[in-house]
Write a protein that holds these residues in place. Structure first.
Motif, mmCIF file in Angstrom:
data_model
loop_
_atom_site.group_PDB
_atom_site.id
_atom_site.type_symbol
_atom_site.label_atom_id
_atom_site.label_comp_id
_atom_site.label_asym_id
_atom_site.label_seq_id
_atom_site.Cartn_x
_atom_site.Cartn_y
_atom_site.Cartn_z
ATOM 1 N N THR A 1 18.480 3.419 14.176
ATOM 2 C CA THR A 1 18.932 4.379 12.955
ATOM 3 C C THR A 1 18.450 3.992 11.540
ATOM 4 O O THR A 1 18.074 2.791 11.488
ATOM 5 C CB THR A 1 20.424 4.755 12.942
ATOM 6 N N LYS A 2 18.114 5.094 10.959
ATOM 7 C CA LYS A 2 17.433 4.754 9.721
ATOM 8 C C LYS A 2 18.594 4.945 8.691
ATOM 9 O O LYS A 2 19.579 5.609 8.980
ATOM 10 C CB LYS A 2 16.419 6.029 9.387
ATOM 11 N N SER A 3 18.469 4.207 7.769
ATOM 12 C CA SER A 3 19.264 4.244 6.654
ATOM 13 C C SER A 3 19.232 5.583 5.695
ATOM 14 O O SER A 3 18.213 6.063 5.694
ATOM 15 C CB SER A 3 19.431 2.854 5.702
ATOM 16 N N LYS B 1 15.897 7.791 4.827
ATOM 17 C CA LYS B 1 15.844 9.123 5.377
ATOM 18 C C LYS B 1 15.224 10.143 4.244
ATOM 19 O O LYS B 1 14.657 11.009 4.587
ATOM 20 C CB LYS B 1 17.092 9.677 6.071
ATOM 21 N N LEU B 2 15.671 9.781 2.912
ATOM 22 C CA LEU B 2 15.492 10.635 1.765
ATOM 23 C C LEU B 2 14.278 10.578 1.620
ATOM 24 O O LEU B 2 13.819 11.802 1.279
ATOM 25 C CB LEU B 2 16.469 10.093 0.557
ATOM 26 N N PRO B 3 13.437 9.560 1.247
ATOM 27 C CA PRO B 3 12.071 9.948 1.064
ATOM 28 C C PRO B 3 11.291 10.502 1.989
ATOM 29 O O PRO B 3 10.317 11.524 1.630
ATOM 30 C CB PRO B 3 11.564 8.531 0.839
ATOM 31 N N GLU B 4 11.683 10.373 3.109
ATOM 32 C CA GLU B 4 11.075 11.251 4.423
ATOM 33 C C GLU B 4 11.218 12.691 4.362
ATOM 34 O O GLU B 4 10.560 13.422 4.465
ATOM 35 C CB GLU B 4 11.296 10.622 5.878
ATOM 36 N N LYS B 5 12.426 12.949 4.026
ATOM 37 C CA LYS B 5 13.057 14.305 3.874
ATOM 38 C C LYS B 5 12.120 15.071 2.508
ATOM 39 O O LYS B 5 11.853 16.136 2.535
ATOM 40 C CB LYS B 5 14.447 14.427 3.788
ATOM 41 N N ALA C 1 9.481 13.964 1.219
ATOM 42 C CA ALA C 1 7.940 14.345 1.605
ATOM 43 C C ALA C 1 7.759 15.479 2.653
ATOM 44 O O ALA C 1 6.729 16.299 2.339
ATOM 45 C CB ALA C 1 7.336 13.058 2.384
ATOM 46 N N GLU C 2 8.573 15.800 3.550
ATOM 47 C CA GLU C 2 8.416 16.921 4.377
ATOM 48 C C GLU C 2 8.619 18.121 3.537
ATOM 49 O O GLU C 2 7.930 19.121 4.054
ATOM 50 C CB GLU C 2 9.665 16.924 5.405
ATOM 51 N N GLU C 3 9.431 18.273 2.519
ATOM 52 C CA GLU C 3 9.844 19.277 1.732
ATOM 53 C C GLU C 3 8.531 19.566 1.041
ATOM 54 O O GLU C 3 8.122 20.879 0.775
ATOM 55 C CB GLU C 3 11.023 19.149 0.739
ATOM 56 N N ARG C 4 7.757 18.633 0.373
ATOM 57 C CA ARG C 4 6.746 18.831 -0.312
ATOM 58 C C ARG C 4 5.543 19.436 0.518
ATOM 59 O O ARG C 4 4.888 20.215 0.207
ATOM 60 C CB ARG C 4 6.070 17.652 -0.950
ATOM 61 N N ARG C 5 5.442 18.833 1.789
ATOM 62 C CA ARG C 5 4.365 19.353 2.844
ATOM 63 C C ARG C 5 4.529 20.818 3.110
ATOM 64 O O ARG C 5 3.768 21.426 3.199
ATOM 65 C CB ARG C 5 4.336 18.656 3.753
ATOM 66 N N GLN D 1 6.327 13.437 -11.077
ATOM 67 C CA GLN D 1 5.229 12.873 -10.473
ATOM 68 C C GLN D 1 5.625 11.863 -9.660
ATOM 69 O O GLN D 1 4.784 11.453 -8.818
ATOM 70 C CB GLN D 1 4.410 12.233 -11.779
ATOM 71 N N ASN D 2 6.692 11.268 -9.582
ATOM 72 C CA ASN D 2 7.125 10.143 -8.720
ATOM 73 C C ASN D 2 7.658 10.725 -7.273
ATOM 74 O O ASN D 2 8.001 9.925 -6.508
ATOM 75 C CB ASN D 2 8.226 9.101 -9.150
ATOM 76 N N GLY D 3 7.500 12.008 -7.156
ATOM 77 C CA GLY D 3 8.329 12.857 -5.973
ATOM 78 C C GLY D 3 9.731 13.079 -5.697
ATOM 79 O O GLY D 3 10.311 13.387 -4.866
ATOM 80 N N GLU D 4 10.271 12.827 -6.820
ATOM 81 C CA GLU D 4 11.749 12.888 -7.355
ATOM 82 C C GLU D 4 12.275 14.243 -7.631
ATOM 83 O O GLU D 4 11.556 14.842 -8.230
ATOM 84 C CB GLU D 4 12.368 11.690 -8.108
ATOM 85 N N VAL D 5 13.207 14.877 -7.091
ATOM 86 C CA VAL D 5 13.509 16.185 -7.291
ATOM 87 C C VAL D 5 14.410 16.314 -8.482
ATOM 88 O O VAL D 5 15.194 15.505 -8.664
ATOM 89 C CB VAL D 5 14.298 16.866 -5.961
ATOM 90 N N VAL D 6 13.887 16.992 -9.656
ATOM 91 C CA VAL D 6 14.846 17.253 -10.754
ATOM 92 C C VAL D 6 15.251 18.509 -10.560
ATOM 93 O O VAL D 6 14.511 19.679 -10.342
ATOM 94 C CB VAL D 6 13.660 17.035 -11.802
ATOM 95 N N ARG D 7 16.336 18.554 -11.065
ATOM 96 C CA ARG D 7 16.993 19.903 -11.219
ATOM 97 C C ARG D 7 17.311 20.338 -12.729
ATOM 98 O O ARG D 7 17.314 19.929 -13.744
ATOM 99 C CB ARG D 7 18.257 19.883 -10.506
#
Length: 64
Positions: A2-4, A8-12, A14-18, A58-64
């Protein structure tokens, strides 16, 4: 195995950006005239993709 959560967060993200990119690409094709302004596209994307008003820095982090 299982993934920690930290894996999981960076993968999720990346999927949202795609998913957002795939939605936007048809509007950016060279053969199509611009029908919508940037703000119109943003509003349409928020509605169509069912996302909150956020953006990725620019680092792929979500900013609210």
């Amino acid at each position: 195995m299982t993934k920690s959560r930290s894996q999981k967060l960076p993968e999720k993200a990346a999927e949202e950006r795609r998913r957002r990119r795939d939605w936007l690409l048809p509007f950016m094709q060279n053969s199509q005239p611009k029908k919508l302004a940037k703000d119109d596209l943003r509003r349409a994307a928020l509605h169509a993709l069912n996302v909150e008003k956020t953006h990725d820095n620019q680092n792929g982090e979500v900013v609210r």
